[in-house]
Design a protein around this motif. Structure first.
Motif, PDB file in Angstrom:
ATOM      1  N   ARG A  54      43.493  24.196  40.414  1.00 50.63           N
ATOM      2  CA  ARG A  54      43.568  24.625  41.599  1.00 50.63           C
ATOM      3  C   ARG A  54      42.995  23.775  42.743  1.00 50.63           C
ATOM      4  O   ARG A  54      43.492  23.609  43.741  1.00 50.63           O
ATOM      5  CB  ARG A  54      42.326  25.909  41.591  1.00 50.63           C
ATOM      6  N   GLN A  55      42.060  22.903  42.400  1.00 49.22           N
ATOM      7  CA  GLN A  55      41.526  21.787  43.314  1.00 49.22           C
ATOM      8  C   GLN A  55      42.786  20.819  43.691  1.00 49.22           C
ATOM      9  O   GLN A  55      42.874  20.356  44.848  1.00 49.22           O
ATOM     10  CB  GLN A  55      40.341  21.009  42.772  1.00 49.22           C
ATOM     11  N   LEU A  56      43.497  20.516  42.675  1.00 45.59           N
ATOM     12  CA  LEU A  56      44.618  19.493  42.710  1.00 45.59           C
ATOM     13  C   LEU A  56      45.912  20.238  43.854  1.00 45.59           C
ATOM     14  O   LEU A  56      46.192  19.706  44.761  1.00 45.59           O
ATOM     15  CB  LEU A  56      45.479  19.272  41.434  1.00 45.59           C
ATOM     16  N   GLN A  57      46.003  21.576  43.533  1.00 40.67           N
ATOM     17  CA  GLN A  57      46.806  22.228  44.547  1.00 40.67           C
ATOM     18  C   GLN A  57      46.326  22.291  45.996  1.00 40.67           C
ATOM     19  O   GLN A  57      47.147  22.137  46.638  1.00 40.67           O
ATOM     20  CB  GLN A  57      46.927  23.678  43.923  1.00 40.67           C
ATOM     21  N   THR A  58      45.165  22.419  46.040  1.00 33.50           N
ATOM     22  CA  THR A  58      44.630  22.577  47.416  1.00 33.50           C
ATOM     23  C   THR A  58      44.768  20.970  48.111  1.00 33.50           C
ATOM     24  O   THR A  58      45.232  21.021  49.235  1.00 33.50           O
ATOM     25  CB  THR A  58      43.308  22.999  47.537  1.00 33.50           C
ATOM     26  N   ARG A  99      48.923  11.799  31.769  1.00 38.53           N
ATOM     27  CA  ARG A  99      47.383  12.387  31.905  1.00 38.53           C
ATOM     28  C   ARG A  99      46.714  11.665  33.111  1.00 38.53           C
ATOM     29  O   ARG A  99      45.951  12.435  33.416  1.00 38.53           O
ATOM     30  CB  ARG A  99      46.690  12.121  30.564  1.00 38.53           C
ATOM     31  N   ASN A 100      47.260  10.978  33.964  1.00 41.00           N
ATOM     32  CA  ASN A 100      46.317  10.261  34.913  1.00 41.00           C
ATOM     33  C   ASN A 100      47.116  10.518  36.361  1.00 41.00           C
ATOM     34  O   ASN A 100      46.890   9.854  37.096  1.00 41.00           O
ATOM     35  CB  ASN A 100      46.120   8.648  34.695  1.00 41.00           C
ATOM     36  N   GLN A 101      47.547  11.922  36.285  1.00 44.23           N
ATOM     37  CA  GLN A 101      48.262  12.056  37.564  1.00 44.23           C
ATOM     38  C   GLN A 101      47.346  12.080  38.608  1.00 44.23           C
ATOM     39  O   GLN A 101      47.457  11.705  39.764  1.00 44.23           O
ATOM     40  CB  GLN A 101      48.876  13.414  37.528  1.00 44.23           C
ATOM     41  N   GLU A 102      46.198  12.771  38.320  1.00 43.16           N
ATOM     42  CA  GLU A 102      45.076  12.915  39.389  1.00 43.16           C
ATOM     43  C   GLU A 102      44.827  11.479  40.106  1.00 43.16           C
ATOM     44  O   GLU A 102      44.768  11.569  41.463  1.00 43.16           O
ATOM     45  CB  GLU A 102      43.752  13.613  38.977  1.00 43.16           C
ATOM     46  N   GLY A 103      44.476  10.504  39.482  1.00 48.45           N
ATOM     47  CA  GLY A 103      44.377   9.163  40.037  1.00 48.45           C
ATOM     48  C   GLY A 103      45.597   8.759  40.813  1.00 48.45           C
ATOM     49  O   GLY A 103      45.349   7.858  41.890  1.00 48.45           O
ATOM     50  N   ASP A 104      46.626   8.869  40.411  1.00 52.41           N
ATOM     51  CA  ASP A 104      47.931   8.565  41.250  1.00 52.41           C
ATOM     52  C   ASP A 104      48.081   9.095  42.463  1.00 52.41           C
ATOM     53  O   ASP A 104      48.310   8.778  43.229  1.00 52.41           O
ATOM     54  CB  ASP A 104      49.265   9.018  40.362  1.00 52.41           C
TER      55      ASP A 104
END
Length: 641
Positions: A54-58, A99-104
């Protein structure tokens, strides 16, 4: 035709849901079902999006908005990318399925913020330049008028300058003498007054006087209601001569500064625009995956996805899933119950030449799954009706030329592309009927050796019978299609009621034919018997609702508009030629003829289109068309939201 669909259920381990979602998006054929009946019956739990996602979506939604904003601000460029990357040594690739999409995503967001800061700096300064240039344009004429006078005056700390404007001619004749009198009195004749026109209504006046009298002169001007020349705030505190010089310099410098900012924005666009486009598409792709996951269902260990796939694409999708996941992910086809047909998404699949006619079908909605697509019948009868109403070689040729020009110029627009194709086919039909009726801009075809096989200005009765015959055939076809659809859906009584309705129409036409003498007189008795039997069948199997089949008898007569409007068009063309011939002057004859033919041509485009569509939508479709189809919207790559 309506393409057959397959109902599918896909079961995957929850650990693979992200990869499965990405594969389905790449395939682009699955219409995800957010509320399947099975999920309610079992029941299954809707998939819950975790807090991290959800946070990533925002964050991605904010990033998407920022990317769209930057792409609007940056100019489109077609030159190759420049090698000068001042913000980053190399572009960052969109996140991969790891698995490291957030960092990208964070690194991309940081880069986009850097680019955004640079773009904002340049666009803000460019806007300031443009705003100031727009403001200067208001004073441009005053600067041009007063500057030559200022050059005649020597710079001195003891001399002041003041500009005023005087509006309206009658006021000008009173104010100029008043100014001379006032300046002479206040300064003891130590002043200079120059004036020149700003425009037709306004006079600009430059007053030169000792600085010691400045306050007194401004006070008197205010008392007399004489407007002082107002300059921009940036130079309003400066003496007039100095202010005008500053404005002149700005007028030269500002376009150069604005051009430099534009060049720098273009350089940023050359360097980063393609990367920003890739980032925007990647963000949109990930957002759609997250949004799609909200329509999934889950158990403790598995994710279950329901949806619809065109039957022709099911095998390829199954093979792709098997190749990517082996036996870990299962795609199975489920039976479609007749009660579910209303929920099945609809895909219209017609030959290429029929597809433009789908636009007319969609005007009243998609047909429901399991019903009949009216597009092929519309493609046959619409040009037929159009051609029969217009029925003129000249008008048909002009319409064909016009739609060809429009298609070449604006054909990239889907609606224009479809409409011009349909009108081109209809105009050819009008030309063919023009040969049948022997009409070329009315009766002018006689001068080119055209001989009518059916003269519309004389053959009223044959055209009446022809119109009724075409109407009866068209409506009977609609009833047959409705009976077939009712039989296929298992509505036997409705099918029998429609069969009775078919008998009503045929018996009615038989009765008209026998009473008019086209058919043997004794057939009237058989027609009356047919009407009685058909009406009984309609009322027994259709009940009160079946009585609506009687409306088709009136509908048959509605096709008389094919004759009536067509004859009206031919009569107007005849009137144009006759009145032109009576003018007694070649130029006047041409004006009269062209005016009336133009009016007839406009009606020839609009009226046959409206009437042909009306005969389909009202008289023909009501017998079989079942609207309310659900659009097929596959989950695929595209803009978010």
């Amino acid at each position: 035709m309506i393409e057959p669909m397959a109902k599918v259920r896909l079961v995957a381990p929850r650990t693979l849901v992200e990869r499965v979602t990405a594969l389905l998006q790449d395939a682009g054929v699955l219409h995800i079902e957010s509320a399947p009946a099975e999920a309610v019956q079992i029941p299954l739990r809707p998939q819950v999006i975790d807090a991290t996602t959800r946070q990533l979506q925002t964050e991605l939604e904010r990033l998407y908005e920022e990317l769209c904003r930057l792409l609007v601000l940056l100019p489109e460029v077609h030159a190759p990318l420049t090698a000068d990357r001042t913000l980053s040594p190399s572009p960052l690739p969109p996140p991969s399925r790891g698995r490291n999409q957030e960092g990208d995503w964070k690194r991309i967001a940081y880069l986009v913020r850097q680019i955004g800061s640079r773009v904002d700096y340049l666009t803000n300064h460019l806007k300031l330049c443009e705003d100031e240039l727009a403001l200067l344009s208001k004073y441009e004429r005053a600067i041009e008028v007063l500057t030559p006078f200022l050059r005649l005056i020597k710079e001195s700390d003891e001399i002041d300058h003041l500009g005023v404007t005087i509006e309206e001619e009658e006021r000008r004749e009173r104010v100029l003498p008043l100014l001379h009198e006032m300046m002479a009195k206040v300064t003891d004749n130590r002043y200079e007054l120059f004036h020149s026109r700003l425009d037709e209504r306004t006079l600009a006046v430059l007053l030169v006087f000792p600085k010691a009298h400045a306050a007194r002169i401004r006070s008197l001007l205010w008392e007399e209601g004489i407007t002082e020349l107002r300059l921009p705030a940036s130079v309003s505190e400066k003496p007039l001569a100095q202010a005008l010089r500053v404005l002149l310099k700005k007028k030269t410098d500002l376009p150069l500064r604005a051009a430099r900012y534009r060049e720098q924005l273009t350089a940023v666009a050359r360097t980063w625009r393609q990367d920003l486009l890739r980032y925007r598409d990647a963000v949109a792709q990930r957002l759609r995956q997250i949004e799609a996951a909200a329509s999934f269902y889950q158990t403790e260990l598995a994710t279950i996805i329901y949806g619809w796939v065109p039957s022709r694409a099911l095998g390829a999708l199954r093979d792709r899933i098997e190749q990517a996941f082996g036996g870990e992910v299962v795609l199975e086809e489920c039976p479609i119950q007749r009660a579910e047909w209303a929920a099945v998404p609809v895909v219209l699949t017609n030959p290429r030449w029929l597809q433009p006619f789908e636009s007319f079908t969609r005007l009243i909605g998609l047909p429901r799954y399991g019903s009949i697509d009216p597009t092929p019948y519309l493609a046959v009868f619409f040009p037929l009706f159009y051609g029969m109403i217009l029925g003129d070689i000249g008008y048909g040729l002009l319409i064909l030329i016009a739609v060809t020009v429009v298609r070449r110029r604006y054909g990239q627009h889907p609606m224009v592309h479809d409409l011009t194709f349909v009108l081109a086919v209809a105009s050819v039909a009008a030309m063919l009927f023009g040969f049948l009726f022997g009409e070329l801009f009315g009766e002018l075809g006689e001068y080119f050796g055209l001989h009518p096989m059916l003269n519309r200005m004389e053959a009223f009765i044959p055209l009446l019978y022809l119109s009724i015959g075409i109407g009866a055939g068209h409506i009977c076809l609609g009833i047959l299609l409705g009976a077939f659809g009712a039989w296929r859906e298992g509505h036997r009584h409705e099918c029998l009621a429609k069969s009775g309705g078919l008998g009503l129409v045929l018996s009615f036409v038989l009765l008209i034919g026998s009473l008019s003498g086209l058919l043997p007189r004794p057939w009237a008795k058989a027609a009356l018997a047919g009407l009685a039997v058909s009406l009984t069948i309609v009322l027994v199997y259709g009940g009160a609702r079946g009585a609506l089949e009687l409306h088709n008898l009136v509908n048959v007569l509605s096709y008389l508009r094919l004759m009536g409007i067509g004859i009206a068009s031919a009569a107007l063309a005849f009137a144009a030629n006759t009145l032109g011939g009576m003018a007694g002057n070649v130029l006047l004859a041409i004006v009269i003829g062209m005016t009336l033919h133009t009016i007839n041509l406009v009606f020839g485009v609009l009226s046959p289109t409206i009437q042909s569509l009306r005969l389909h939508y009202v008289e023909f479709f009501e017998n079989f068309f079942a609207p309310g189809g659900r659009p097929y919207t596959p989950f695929k790559h595209g803009a978010s939201g």
